[in-house]
Design a protein around this motif. Structure first.
Motif, PDB file in Angstrom:
ATOM      1  N   PRO A 154       2.631  25.540  -0.372  1.00 36.62           N
ATOM      2  CA  PRO A 154       2.435  26.987  -0.346  1.00 36.62           C
ATOM      3  C   PRO A 154       3.151  27.649  -1.526  1.00 36.62           C
ATOM      4  CG  PRO A 154       3.025  26.189   1.812  1.00 36.62           C
ATOM      5  CD  PRO A 154       3.193  25.038   0.880  1.00 36.62           C
ATOM      6  N   ILE A 177       1.624  28.046   6.044  1.00 35.38           N
ATOM      7  CA  ILE A 177       1.339  26.718   5.495  1.00 35.38           C
ATOM      8  C   ILE A 177       0.097  26.723   4.620  1.00 35.38           C
ATOM      9  CG2 ILE A 177       2.490  25.453   7.357  1.00 35.38           C
ATOM     10  CD1 ILE A 177      -0.293  24.803   8.480  1.00 35.38           C
ATOM     11  N   CYS A 178      -0.524  27.895   4.435  1.00 37.05           N
ATOM     12  CA  CYS A 178      -1.726  27.971   3.612  1.00 37.05           C
ATOM     13  C   CYS A 178      -1.350  27.759   2.140  1.00 37.05           C
ATOM     14  CB  CYS A 178      -2.381  29.332   3.787  1.00 37.05           C
ATOM     15  SG  CYS A 178      -3.829  29.565   2.729  1.00 37.05           S
ATOM     16  N   GLY A 200      -7.541  20.257   3.240  1.00 39.92           N
ATOM     17  CA  GLY A 200      -6.479  21.183   2.841  1.00 39.92           C
ATOM     18  C   GLY A 200      -5.237  21.020   3.691  1.00 39.92           C
ATOM     19  N   ASN A 201      -4.500  22.103   3.839  1.00 43.26           N
ATOM     20  CA  ASN A 201      -3.248  22.045   4.584  1.00 43.26           C
ATOM     21  C   ASN A 201      -3.436  22.202   6.091  1.00 43.26           C
ATOM     22  OD1 ASN A 201      -1.977  21.734   2.195  1.00 43.26           O
ATOM     23  ND2 ASN A 201      -0.963  23.735   2.181  1.00 43.26           N
ATOM     24  N   GLY A 202      -4.615  22.593   6.509  1.00 40.61           N
ATOM     25  CA  GLY A 202      -4.861  22.770   7.948  1.00 40.61           C
ATOM     26  C   GLY A 202      -4.284  24.056   8.492  1.00 40.61           C
ATOM     27  N   ILE A 256       3.443  18.352   8.983  1.00 42.16           N
ATOM     28  CA  ILE A 256       2.184  19.032   8.747  1.00 42.16           C
ATOM     29  C   ILE A 256       1.694  18.707   7.346  1.00 42.16           C
ATOM     30  CG2 ILE A 256       2.469  20.920  10.364  1.00 42.16           C
ATOM     31  CD1 ILE A 256       3.484  22.561   7.982  1.00 42.16           C
ATOM     32  N   ASN A 257       0.390  18.867   7.189  1.00 45.49           N
ATOM     33  CA  ASN A 257      -0.207  18.610   5.880  1.00 45.49           C
ATOM     34  C   ASN A 257       0.404  19.522   4.826  1.00 45.49           C
ATOM     35  OD1 ASN A 257      -1.928  16.698   6.799  1.00 45.49           O
ATOM     36  ND2 ASN A 257      -3.607  18.137   7.182  1.00 45.49           N
ATOM     37  N   GLN A 258       0.840  18.961   3.742  1.00 43.94           N
ATOM     38  CA  GLN A 258       1.305  19.787   2.628  1.00 43.94           C
ATOM     39  C   GLN A 258       0.646  19.283   1.357  1.00 43.94           C
ATOM     40  OE1 GLN A 258       3.061  22.526   2.564  1.00 43.94           O
ATOM     41  NE2 GLN A 258       3.409  22.617   4.751  1.00 43.94           N
ATOM     42  N   ARG A 259      -0.696  19.137   1.455  1.00 42.57           N
ATOM     43  CA  ARG A 259      -1.397  18.643   0.268  1.00 42.57           C
ATOM     44  C   ARG A 259      -1.243  19.632  -0.877  1.00 42.57           C
ATOM     45  NH1 ARG A 259      -5.923  17.564   4.282  1.00 42.57           N
ATOM     46  NH2 ARG A 259      -5.659  15.378   4.823  1.00 42.57           N
ATOM     47  N   PHE A 260      -1.210  20.903  -0.520  1.00 44.85           N
ATOM     48  CA  PHE A 260      -1.083  21.948  -1.530  1.00 44.85           C
ATOM     49  C   PHE A 260       0.110  22.818  -1.158  1.00 44.85           C
ATOM     50  CE2 PHE A 260      -5.498  20.826  -0.853  1.00 44.85           C
ATOM     51  CZ  PHE A 260      -5.838  20.348  -2.108  1.00 44.85           C
ATOM     52  N   THR A 267      -8.794  21.358   7.546  1.00 39.83           N
ATOM     53  CA  THR A 267      -7.970  20.280   8.096  1.00 39.83           C
ATOM     54  C   THR A 267      -8.244  18.960   7.380  1.00 39.83           C
ATOM     55  OG1 THR A 267      -8.227  21.417  10.196  1.00 39.83           O
ATOM     56  CG2 THR A 267      -7.214  19.246  10.264  1.00 39.83           C
TER      57      THR A 267
END
Lengths: 416, 182
Positions: free
Chosen positions: A12, B69-70, B134-136, A6-10, B131
């Motif tokens: 948590p 996941i936020c 960001g994290n989606g 999953i996206n982990q651009r930022f 999506t």
């Protein structure tokens, strides 16, 4: 599909300062499965009750009350879903698509009314179907349609059934559900076009008895066929018919066949025989033209399938024939599948549609051909009787029969 | 007349047998557990059709927030317009057309975003923003307190990527999980 991170651009946060606890997603549960079984139980009770009311009690008033209950329960309370009419498509899809498993409720709704029709006639239409009940309560002043129009319009239902089966068998969707005129009114929400269609049907029902049931309902076709071999269907009177014709005037659905006049109760004349022979010879011709026309329509029918529609769009875009892109074509290109694969899939589907269109054409041709033959037949009917296919067992004619009144006075209304 | 009765009976027996056979064959594969419609969030392209295609006036599809996941970003790309005047709750800065996202300060520099469900129309604008950039954690789900479970889901029919399918009612949601796409 492969597992993708999953996206982990930022990343948590940990919330070391405040120790904030993460909330949970809420998940409101769907309607309990047990209630689906309740629907089956209610259906069974309604069918049995309708049979008893029509065949034993012979009471129109009670039939109306039961149909009002069905309208409220299956219509407004259950929002018209699941219904027997739409179940044809689920059953068809289950037959042709091995990955699709039909829910037990849908199976019950599809089969039980047919079983009842095989033995007791169309009691389902009389008091259990919310669509029928809705139109029936709207009936104000029935207009008798000309015979040719009646016969012609009734053929539409057979065509509709054929098309519904074609689309359900090939994955093109459920057209009966999509173009159902009443379900939007049951839900009290929906597209304006379909609500207006429903309102138009209801307005028509004030003057034309049950227009949807008679001229469009695909399930009514099946019930009519089952009803035609039924053992104990609704009869106008168990007593001697006095040929007063009141029952025929009372029937808003043109479902009572009139007595053959004495002068016409003769053996077929040579002219009759010739006409019958011509119609019989016409049958294969009509079927073959149905086959041909059905095959021709295959291409346009196939466009209802999302894969075929997407393939066509992608092809047009590649050829530069259309500007821009649709959501579907953008998603398809993002996926990275080769267009050739999509085209091959679409071609196979079109071939299936052509085959299905041909079979549907044969079905329609057969129906039209047999109808022509039936119309050439000279009936010999000694008394007024309900038509096995068309009668929806609404119990109106009972109340109009003078013989019935005589008997009721004697026996407290219950028939033995 | 007798002949007619006999053939009628014959046809009836044949029809009962045929119908029984058909029902038996279908019952073998029939499922006792009923199913409901749900969106696969990994297939969803947040095209926005969910908001308009549902038979309900206010769609049964709503945005949900998967808090685990936020990123709790200050500049949330699901909450704010692409170029907001200020990073505050001013309506002109918000992406959501109905103001259905609640922004709450937790600790510096983190903000929590949650969905005020009665206001959400399922337009997927926030889902797209979250999506893409960001994290989606924002994703669409069919809410079963609203869904009528139509025989044919009209959103499923209109979905450009066939992201909507029937799932067992025992597990009626396809929320995003920490493990990611299965």
């Amino acid at each position: 599909m492969t597992a993708a991170p999953i996206n982990q651009r930022f990343p948590p946060p940990q919330f070391t300062e405040t120790g904030h606890q993460l909330p949970h997603m809420t998940a409101p549960p769907p309607r309990a499965g047990a209630l689906d079984y309740l629907d089956i139980v209610v259906l069974c009770i309604c069918l049995a009750l309708a049979t008893w009311l029509v065949l034993r009690r012979r009471a129109r008033r009670e039939v109306v009350l039961l149909s009002l209950f069905s309208l409220l329960y299956f219509g407004f309370w259950r929002n018209g879903c699941v219904c027997a009419i739409g179940s044809i498509q689920n059953l068809t899809q289950a037959l042709f698509d091995s990955t699709y498993a039909v829910p037990v409720t849908v199976l019950a709704f599809g089969v039980l009314p047919l079983v009842f029709a095989l033995f007791f006639g169309r009691v389902f239409c009389a008091a259990v179907c919310p669509h029928g009940a809705f139109q029936d309560v709207m009936l104000l002043k029935p207009v008798r349609l000309p015979v040719w129009l009646e016969h012609g319009l009734r053929l539409l239902a057979y065509v509709y059934l054929g098309l519904a089966v074609v689309f359900a068998a090939t994955g093109g969707g459920y057209i009966i559900c999509r173009f159902d005129p009443f379900v939007q009114i049951f839900r009290l929400t929906g597209s304006l076009t379909m609500i207006l269609t429903g309102v138009i049907f209801l307005l028509l029902s004030m003057f034309i008895g049950r227009p949807y049931c008679r001229f469009l309902c695909p399930y009514g076709v099946l019930l009519g066929l089952a009803g035609s071999v039924s053992r104990w269907r609704a009869r106008i009177t168990p007593d001697k018919c006095t040929q007063c014709r009141r029952c025929q005037d009372a029937c808003p659905f043109n479902a009572i066949n009139k007595v053959t006049p004495k002068a016409q109760q003769i053996d077929p004349t040579p002219e009759d025989k010739r006409r019958l022979a011509i119609r019989c010879a016409l049958l294969p011709l009509v079927i073959v033209s149905g086959l041909w026309l059905g095959g021709l329509s295959g291409d346009s029918l196939a466009k209802a399938h999302p894969t075929v529609a997407l393939a066509e769009r992608v092809h047009l875009e590649d050829a530069g024939a259309v500007p821009g892109a649709t959501d579907a074509s953008v998603a398809f290109r993002a996926e990275g599948t080769a267009p050739e694969k999509l085209f091959a899939e679409a071609h196979a589907l079109v071939a299936r549609y052509v085959l299905a269109g041909r079979l549907c054409g044969v079905w329609v041709g057969l129906v039209v051909g047999l109808k022509l033959i039936a119309l050439a037949w000279r009936p010999r009917r000694p008394e007024y009787e309900t038509d096995a296919v068309r009668c929806v067992a609404c119990a109106r004619c009972f109340d109009f029969c003078p013989q019935e009144h005589k008997r009721r006075q004697g026996k407290n209304g219950v028939l033995d | 007349m007798k002949r007619r009765v006999f053939f009628g009976g014959l046809a009836r027996v044949a029809a009962v047998l045929g119908l029984g056979g058909l029902a038996g064959r279908l019952a073998q594969s029939a499922q006792a557990a009923h199913t409901v419609w749900q969106i696969d969030p990994w297939k969803c392209t947040s095209c926005g059709k969910c908001a308009t295609e549902c038979v309900l006036e206010l769609s049964a599809v709503k945005c949900v927030q998967f808090y685990d996941i936020c990123g709790y970003c200050d500049f949330c790309t699901g909450y704010f317009e692409p170029q907001p005047n200020k990073l505050n709750t001013g309506a002109e800065n918000q992406l959501c057309p109905t103001g259905a996202i609640v922004r709450k300060f937790i600790e510096d520099p983190y903000y929590e975003y949650s969905i005020n469900e009665p206001l959400c129309v399922g337009c997927a604008k926030c889902v797209k923003g979250c999506t893409l950039f960001g994290n989606g954690s924002f994703h669409l789900q069919i809410r079963h307190d609203r869904c009528l479970n139509c025989n044919e889901c009209s959103i499923a029919k209109a979905c450009p990527v066939q992201a909507i399918s029937r799932v067992p009612a025992g597990k009626p949601y396809l929320f995003k999980t920490l493990e990611g796409r299965k």
